[in-house]
Design a protein around this motif. Sequence first.
Motif, mmCIF file in Angstrom:
data_model
loop_
_atom_site.group_PDB
_atom_site.id
_atom_site.type_symbol
_atom_site.label_atom_id
_atom_site.label_comp_id
_atom_site.label_asym_id
_atom_site.label_seq_id
_atom_site.Cartn_x
_atom_site.Cartn_y
_atom_site.Cartn_z
ATOM 1 N N ARG A 1 40.402 -6.043 32.400
ATOM 2 C CA ARG A 1 41.099 -4.772 32.582
ATOM 3 C C ARG A 1 42.005 -4.866 33.804
ATOM 4 N N GLY A 2 43.180 -4.242 33.675
ATOM 5 C CA GLY A 2 44.114 -4.192 34.789
ATOM 6 C C GLY A 2 43.974 -2.872 35.527
ATOM 7 N N GLU A 3 44.967 -2.541 36.328
ATOM 8 C CA GLU A 3 44.909 -1.323 37.130
ATOM 9 C C GLU A 3 45.007 -0.059 36.294
ATOM 10 N N GLY A 4 45.909 -0.022 35.327
ATOM 11 C CA GLY A 4 46.052 1.144 34.460
ATOM 12 C C GLY A 4 45.041 1.114 33.328
ATOM 13 N N ASP A 5 44.788 2.256 32.714
ATOM 14 C CA ASP A 5 43.805 2.343 31.632
ATOM 15 C C ASP A 5 44.086 1.380 30.483
ATOM 16 N N ASN A 6 45.347 1.162 30.171
ATOM 17 C CA ASN A 6 45.713 0.309 29.047
ATOM 18 C C ASN A 6 46.170 -1.082 29.458
ATOM 19 N N ASP A 7 46.172 -1.359 30.758
ATOM 20 C CA ASP A 7 46.617 -2.663 31.244
ATOM 21 C C ASP A 7 45.530 -3.717 31.042
ATOM 22 N N ARG A 8 45.937 -4.888 30.573
ATOM 23 C CA ARG A 8 45.027 -6.010 30.388
ATOM 24 C C ARG A 8 45.657 -7.258 30.996
ATOM 25 N N ILE A 9 44.835 -8.028 31.673
ATOM 26 C CA ILE A 9 45.242 -9.318 32.215
ATOM 27 C C ILE A 9 44.608 -10.364 31.311
ATOM 28 N N ILE A 10 45.445 -11.119 30.631
ATOM 29 C CA ILE A 10 44.974 -12.047 29.607
ATOM 30 C C ILE A 10 45.372 -13.466 29.991
ATOM 31 N N THR A 11 44.365 -14.316 30.108
ATOM 32 C CA THR A 11 44.588 -15.724 30.423
ATOM 33 C C THR A 11 44.280 -16.552 29.183
ATOM 34 N N ILE A 12 45.223 -17.414 28.816
ATOM 35 C CA ILE A 12 45.063 -18.270 27.645
ATOM 36 C C ILE A 12 45.196 -19.719 28.098
ATOM 37 N N GLU A 13 44.168 -20.517 27.732
ATOM 38 C CA GLU A 13 44.174 -21.944 28.082
ATOM 39 C C GLU A 13 43.883 -22.766 26.836
ATOM 40 N N GLY A 14 44.461 -23.941 26.771
ATOM 41 C CA GLY A 14 44.152 -24.865 25.679
ATOM 42 C C GLY A 14 45.186 -24.924 24.573
ATOM 43 N N VAL A 15 46.283 -24.175 24.738
ATOM 44 C CA VAL A 15 47.350 -24.201 23.732
ATOM 45 C C VAL A 15 48.653 -23.804 24.426
ATOM 46 N N ASP A 16 49.741 -24.360 23.955
ATOM 47 C CA ASP A 16 51.052 -23.987 24.499
ATOM 48 C C ASP A 16 51.635 -22.859 23.669
ATOM 49 N N LEU A 17 52.075 -21.819 24.359
ATOM 50 C CA LEU A 17 52.717 -20.686 23.670
ATOM 51 C C LEU A 17 54.202 -20.688 23.951
#
Length: 141
Positions: free
Chosen positions: A125-141
């Motif tokens: 969860r981020g600072e705002g109610d709908n904020d998300r901090i998403i970390t992705i590892e193991g694949v190139d986007l």
Amino acid sequence: MEFVTHSREETQALGARLADALDAGRVVAFTGDLGAGKTAFVSGMARALGVEGRVTSPTFTIVNEYEGGRLPLFHFDMYRLGGADELFHIGWEDYLARNGVCAVEWSENVAEAIEPDAVRVSILRGEGDNDRIITIEGVDL
């Protein structure tokens, strides 16, 4: 790679972007608190894989299967499992052999069963109610 989303729709869009980068047989291991957005992310993956219909959390069924798209999607929820032994009893290896994408929520509960080359997705969860901090590892986007 770290991303910040500000709505369920943005989280779903990031899930779709990840799905576009996946090949058959990939495991995506999710971590994150209850209500963090794991199922929203998986629903975006499902849409990008061509799955029609609603994606729901498999909390009580352990796994939901979605077929008919580019790749089958097997959506696991390990919240209620006591460890990897229980995962193997429900046929984990059979799902891996079906050449789909295995999306595993609460993957930390079955860590010893998750392959080292799995894609790792952490949703916080981020600072705002709908904020998300998403970390992705193991694949190139």
